[in-house]
Every structure is written in structure tokens, then in C-alpha cells.
Design a protein around this motif. Sequence first.
Motif, PDB file in Angstrom:
ATOM      1  N   ALA A  54     -13.530   6.559  -7.838  1.00 59.24           N
ATOM      2  CA  ALA A  54     -13.141   5.232  -7.353  1.00 59.24           C
ATOM      3  C   ALA A  54     -14.075   4.167  -7.908  1.00 59.24           C
ATOM      4  O   ALA A  54     -15.086   4.473  -8.550  1.00 59.24           O
ATOM      5  CB  ALA A  54     -13.169   5.224  -5.834  1.00 59.24           C
ATOM      6  N   ARG A 160      -1.509   0.738   0.142  1.00 59.30           N
ATOM      7  CA  ARG A 160      -1.850   2.131   0.429  1.00 59.30           C
ATOM      8  C   ARG A 160      -1.049   2.695   1.591  1.00 59.30           C
ATOM      9  O   ARG A 160      -0.702   3.881   1.590  1.00 59.30           O
ATOM     10  CB  ARG A 160      -3.347   2.236   0.734  1.00 59.30           C
ATOM     11  N   ASP A 191      -8.313   2.469 -11.845  1.00 61.85           N
ATOM     12  CA  ASP A 191      -8.383   2.540 -10.389  1.00 61.85           C
ATOM     13  C   ASP A 191      -7.070   3.043  -9.799  1.00 61.85           C
ATOM     14  O   ASP A 191      -7.067   3.827  -8.839  1.00 61.85           O
ATOM     15  CB  ASP A 191      -8.728   1.169  -9.795  1.00 61.85           C
ATOM     16  N   GLU A 195      -6.870   6.360  -7.520  1.00 60.96           N
ATOM     17  CA  GLU A 195      -6.461   6.215  -6.125  1.00 60.96           C
ATOM     18  C   GLU A 195      -5.167   6.970  -5.839  1.00 60.96           C
ATOM     19  O   GLU A 195      -5.021   7.614  -4.797  1.00 60.96           O
ATOM     20  CB  GLU A 195      -6.295   4.733  -5.785  1.00 60.96           C
ATOM     21  N   ARG A 198      -5.902  10.564  -5.462  1.00 65.20           N
ATOM     22  CA  ARG A 198      -6.602  10.779  -4.194  1.00 65.20           C
ATOM     23  C   ARG A 198      -5.613  10.855  -3.032  1.00 65.20           C
ATOM     24  O   ARG A 198      -5.711  11.735  -2.173  1.00 65.20           O
ATOM     25  CB  ARG A 198      -7.589   9.634  -3.991  1.00 65.20           C
TER      26      ARG A 198
END
Length: 264
Positions: A54, A160, A191, A195, A198
Motif C-alpha cells: 500500500a 471500498r 495503488d 488495494e 488486498r
Amino acid sequence: TDPRFEFSDEASLLAHYRGLEAKVNARVGELFSLTPRAPFQIRPIEAFRAQSAAGGEYMTPSEDGSRPGIFYVNTFDLPTRKTWDAEDLFLHEAIPGHHFQLALQQELTGLPAFRRFGGQTAFIEGWGLYAESLGRELGVYTDPYSYFGRLQGELWRAVRLVVDTGLHDQGWSREQVLAYMYANSSVSQPDAVAEAERYIAWPGQALAYKTGELKIQALRREAEQALGERFDIRAFHAQVLKDGSVPLEVLQAKLSDWIVQQQA
């Protein structure tokens, strides 16, 4: 992509963050009476893992005190690391975000190890998001571009929530997640990829962040309204942090009891 928001080299990026550390530390005493004893450093993320990491992350101090709390800043693909993103990221990952909460928690030697070194994502990351909201009280977000970075952070958290539920409830693909990120935020390609992968691997984490932030903000409003002029922001923050990470139901009960005690 405006080059005026780029760092010329890794050294200038690190110097910028160290300047932020000094600026925030100058005002911390206005909001916090309880702070960790552990020292703190800012370092670049190691090259071997930077491509998939990140933009920033925090590592807790070692238990024996031989290693400080570390805010790791990602300098991979340097043009994608923006000056306007720095203040928001520092408040979350470093001071008063994860360094204050996690380093303090480790220092609670009366707790069992699973509580000193573990915790609930909703509390830990909720505190990190709440810390971002303290910027103006700590002397940052003073120019419109840095405040844009704060608003971009809020927008990113909304994105998100969508992609977390999209992946794990609606069957979205990795490509759908990336397309949604690019269409609805100013996120850079490195990024976005880090992300997205993740969230694929960690169902519900993004939802937990926002759930915790909303709870802490609601508890602060509740305390301010109940106590009026008797509300002490330093005491409120100490109450939130002094027992380490707890389930949100426990946090609610603890703060409700504290409010009653302050009213007595």
C-alpha cells in the motif's frame, strides 16, 4: 498527473513526511493526554515488497523496545505518490493514528498477549480513519490541495465499501473492481492494483474500517452533546485508547459509563 504535486526524489518525499511529523507533534498535546512511550520513525518501504504494498503502512514497536514504531512510506513508482495525499496518510498510519493506538496497546502489560498484540479491525482501522478527521485541529489541511487529499480519502473509503461488497456478495471480477476504482476516484494504477488484491484476499475489511470510524465519531458527538462545556477532548481520546482494541459494543458501553461519570 500535474507534476507540481510530485516529489522530485525519495529524499524529498521522506523530508516532506518528517516535516509533517514535526508539525503534528507541535499540536498533539491539545488533543491527547495519553501518548505512547515508544519512539517513532519514518522509513521507505523496502524495495523487495514495494510494488505490491500500500501507499503507507505502520509497523508496531518491538516488545523489548529495540525497534521503534515505524511508518513505512511507499516510494515505488514515485510520480504516483502525491504531495496532496501526504497529510491524510500520515494522520492515519502514524500520528495520531496507528502509532498512538497500537503502540499504546502494546504498553498495557496488564493485558493478556492476545489483546496486546491483536485486536478488532473495526476498532483499529476505525481509529485510523477517525484520526484523519483531526487534521485541522492538529494544524494540517490548511491549503485546498491537502484538504482535497482528505476528501479524496473519504471518497476512496466509499469506493471500498462498494468493491468489498461487489467482490464478496455480488461476484465481481478483479477487472470490475479496478474499473470501478478508476472511474470513481483519483487512485493511481499501482495503488489500485495493490488495494484490489488486498480486498480480494480479506473479505469485509473495508467495511470494518468504516463501521469503526462511524462508531467513534458518533460517540464523540454523544459525549459533546451530553457534557457541553464540560467535554474534554483529551479525556475523551484517553478513554477510547486506554484499554486497547475492544469490540465496538464494549467501546459503546465504556464511553456511556464515562459520560455518566463526567456528569456526576
